[in-house]
Every structure is written in structure tokens, then in C-alpha cells.
Design a protein around this motif. Structure first.
Motif, PDB file in Angstrom:
ATOM      1  N   PHE A  93      -2.418  11.770   3.842  1.00  0.00           N
ATOM      2  CA  PHE A  93      -2.457  12.343   2.502  1.00  0.00           C
ATOM      3  C   PHE A  93      -3.452  11.608   1.600  1.00  0.00           C
ATOM      4  O   PHE A  93      -3.620  10.402   1.699  1.00  0.00           O
ATOM      5  CB  PHE A  93      -1.062  12.318   1.861  1.00  0.00           C
ATOM      6  CG  PHE A  93      -0.356  11.000   2.009  1.00  0.00           C
ATOM      7  CD1 PHE A  93      -0.524   9.987   1.092  1.00  0.00           C
ATOM      8  CD2 PHE A  93       0.472  10.782   3.099  1.00  0.00           C
ATOM      9  CE1 PHE A  93       0.125   8.766   1.242  1.00  0.00           C
ATOM     10  CE2 PHE A  93       1.129   9.560   3.259  1.00  0.00           C
ATOM     11  CZ  PHE A  93       0.952   8.555   2.331  1.00  0.00           C
ATOM     12  N   PRO A  94      -4.116  12.352   0.706  1.00  0.00           N
ATOM     13  CA  PRO A  94      -4.914  11.704  -0.338  1.00  0.00           C
ATOM     14  C   PRO A  94      -3.988  11.257  -1.466  1.00  0.00           C
ATOM     15  O   PRO A  94      -2.784  11.519  -1.427  1.00  0.00           O
ATOM     16  CB  PRO A  94      -5.852  12.819  -0.808  1.00  0.00           C
ATOM     17  CG  PRO A  94      -5.100  14.075  -0.536  1.00  0.00           C
ATOM     18  CD  PRO A  94      -4.206  13.802   0.654  1.00  0.00           C
ATOM     19  N   PRO A 119       2.273   8.393  -3.768  1.00  0.00           N
ATOM     20  CA  PRO A 119       1.305   8.753  -4.800  1.00  0.00           C
ATOM     21  C   PRO A 119      -0.138   8.383  -4.475  1.00  0.00           C
ATOM     22  O   PRO A 119      -1.060   8.832  -5.146  1.00  0.00           O
ATOM     23  CB  PRO A 119       1.781   7.958  -6.012  1.00  0.00           C
ATOM     24  CG  PRO A 119       2.434   6.753  -5.420  1.00  0.00           C
ATOM     25  CD  PRO A 119       3.095   7.243  -4.169  1.00  0.00           C
ATOM     26  N   ALA A 120      -0.329   7.547  -3.466  1.00  0.00           N
ATOM     27  CA  ALA A 120      -1.671   7.076  -3.128  1.00  0.00           C
ATOM     28  C   ALA A 120      -1.789   6.991  -1.609  1.00  0.00           C
ATOM     29  O   ALA A 120      -0.772   6.953  -0.906  1.00  0.00           O
ATOM     30  CB  ALA A 120      -1.923   5.708  -3.758  1.00  0.00           C
ATOM     31  N   PRO A 121      -3.015   6.947  -1.086  1.00  0.00           N
ATOM     32  CA  PRO A 121      -3.179   6.857   0.358  1.00  0.00           C
ATOM     33  C   PRO A 121      -2.456   5.641   0.941  1.00  0.00           C
ATOM     34  O   PRO A 121      -2.260   4.632   0.270  1.00  0.00           O
ATOM     35  CB  PRO A 121      -4.699   6.726   0.538  1.00  0.00           C
ATOM     36  CG  PRO A 121      -5.274   7.364  -0.677  1.00  0.00           C
ATOM     37  CD  PRO A 121      -4.309   7.034  -1.778  1.00  0.00           C
ATOM     38  N   GLU A 122      -2.091   5.788   2.182  1.00  0.00           N
ATOM     39  CA  GLU A 122      -1.351   4.761   2.906  1.00  0.00           C
ATOM     40  C   GLU A 122      -2.041   3.399   2.839  1.00  0.00           C
ATOM     41  O   GLU A 122      -3.257   3.312   2.783  1.00  0.00           O
ATOM     42  CB  GLU A 122      -1.257   5.216   4.374  1.00  0.00           C
ATOM     43  CG  GLU A 122      -0.102   4.688   5.119  1.00  0.00           C
ATOM     44  CD  GLU A 122       0.071   5.374   6.461  1.00  0.00           C
ATOM     45  OE1 GLU A 122       1.215   5.579   6.828  1.00  0.00           O
ATOM     46  OE2 GLU A 122      -0.921   5.703   7.134  1.00  0.00           O
ATOM     47  N   GLY A 123      -1.265   2.345   2.822  1.00  0.00           N
ATOM     48  CA  GLY A 123      -1.803   0.990   2.830  1.00  0.00           C
ATOM     49  C   GLY A 123      -1.887   0.388   1.443  1.00  0.00           C
ATOM     50  O   GLY A 123      -1.071   0.681   0.564  1.00  0.00           O
ATOM     51  N   GLU A 124      -2.894  -0.430   1.232  1.00  0.00           N
ATOM     52  CA  GLU A 124      -3.061  -1.158  -0.028  1.00  0.00           C
ATOM     53  C   GLU A 124      -3.118  -0.253  -1.263  1.00  0.00           C
ATOM     54  O   GLU A 124      -2.501  -0.568  -2.273  1.00  0.00           O
ATOM     55  CB  GLU A 124      -4.296  -2.060   0.045  1.00  0.00           C
ATOM     56  CG  GLU A 124      -4.456  -2.998  -1.125  1.00  0.00           C
ATOM     57  CD  GLU A 124      -3.337  -4.042  -1.262  1.00  0.00           C
ATOM     58  OE1 GLU A 124      -3.162  -4.569  -2.371  1.00  0.00           O
ATOM     59  OE2 GLU A 124      -2.640  -4.320  -0.270  1.00  0.00           O
ATOM     60  N   PRO A 125      -3.852   0.890  -1.219  1.00  0.00           N
ATOM     61  CA  PRO A 125      -3.860   1.757  -2.408  1.00  0.00           C
ATOM     62  C   PRO A 125      -2.453   2.212  -2.810  1.00  0.00           C
ATOM     63  O   PRO A 125      -2.133   2.288  -4.000  1.00  0.00           O
ATOM     64  CB  PRO A 125      -4.722   2.954  -1.990  1.00  0.00           C
ATOM     65  CG  PRO A 125      -5.598   2.421  -0.919  1.00  0.00           C
ATOM     66  CD  PRO A 125      -4.764   1.404  -0.179  1.00  0.00           C
TER      67      PRO A 125
END
Length: 153
Positions: A93-94, A119-125
Motif C-alpha cells: 500500500f502507498p 497510514p504510510a508505507p510499510e517500514g520506517e515511514p
């Protein structure tokens, strides 16, 4: 059952470890009865991080404004592009950049909603977006289905 099994609100207690962080039963019901606008970001690539410029452009294209307390729905055409039974649905997902979350808070939005499971792409974001919600006192709704039908009839 997955904690992302349906539409749900990530309450402040989910991403804010302080003792005073609100649980769902402590959030003012008025926070959920607001005017809402929907921004069309359906062109954003899968796994992409949505920038402030893209948010500003979508807001301008909508002809709307974000008023204090508004809910902002982010349409990314995610459910249209990847079906629920595709394994990519949980990962590709974006979503919003850290700066875009702060931009929404600066504009006065208290709640924003996304189609995806985060709400944000997988991982750190995603980690940054959740933490920014806690720091800014805003929250988000995840797993909104049929957003296109509601917002762009």
C-alpha cells in the motif's frame, strides 16, 4: 483474527506510550462527527510515500479546503488495484510521508482516513507516521472500503 480485519481507528493509546494517551472510550465522540473532504491520490504508485506537494495538489484539484477539525479521507485506489485475497494487500500500500502527516495536523485535521491497513508505507515511514500522530494529537482511520463510491459519485 488480525488487528487489521476491518475498518478501525488507531487511537492515541496505540502510538503514544504516555499514561494520559486516550483509548477509544475516552475520545470525544464529537471528533468523529465532522465535516470531511476526500483527496484523490489514486495515481500514486504502490508502496509510494505521498509528499506534501502531492497533498497540496490534490487539495487544490478538489476545490475544497481543510477547516479546523475536518476529517480528511485519502483515496489511493488501493482496494481497486489489489484485491483483499492477494498477499500484496498487506504490504504494497502507498501512504503518507511524515511531512504529509504534519501538514494535515497543521491544516487543522484531527482525523484522517486511508483504505490501507496503515497510514504510510510499510517500514520506517509507517513507524514515523504513527509517532507523528501521537506527537500532534491526531489520529487516523484504517481500512476504509468503498471510499471511491462515497467520495467520487
Amino acid at each position: 483474527m488480525s488487528d487489521h480485519a476491518g475498518t478501525h481507528v488507531d487511537v492515541p493509546k496505540h502510538f503514544d506510550p504516555s499514561p494520559g494517551a486516550l483509548s477509544i472510550d475516552k475520545m470525544p465522540i464529537e471528533d468523529f462527527y465532522t465535516e470531511a473532504i476526500c483527496l484523490d491520490l489514486s495515481y500514486v504508485e504502490l508502496k509510494a510515500t505521498i509528499s506534501v506537494k502531492e497533498m497540496e495538489d490534490a487539495l487544490t484539484a478538489s476545490g475544497q479546503e481543510i477547516k479546523q477539525g475536518d476529517t480528511v479521507l485519502i483515496y489511493m485506489a488501493f482496494n481497486k488495484r489489489i484485491p483483499f485475497d492477494d498477499p500484496r494487500w498487506q504490504h504494497d500500500f502507498p501512504g503518507l510521508s511524515l511531512e504529509a502527516v504534519h501538514w494535515l495536523a497543521d491544516k487543522g485535521s484531527r482525523i484522517f482516513g486511508v483504505e490501507a491497513i496503515s497510514p504510510a508505507p510499510e517500514g520506517e515511514p509507517n513507524f514515523q507516521a504513527h509517532n507523528a500522530c501521537g506527537k500532534r494529537g491526531i489520529t487516523h482511520i484504517e481500512g476504509l472500503d468503498h471510499l471511491e463510491k462515497v467520495a467520487f459519485r
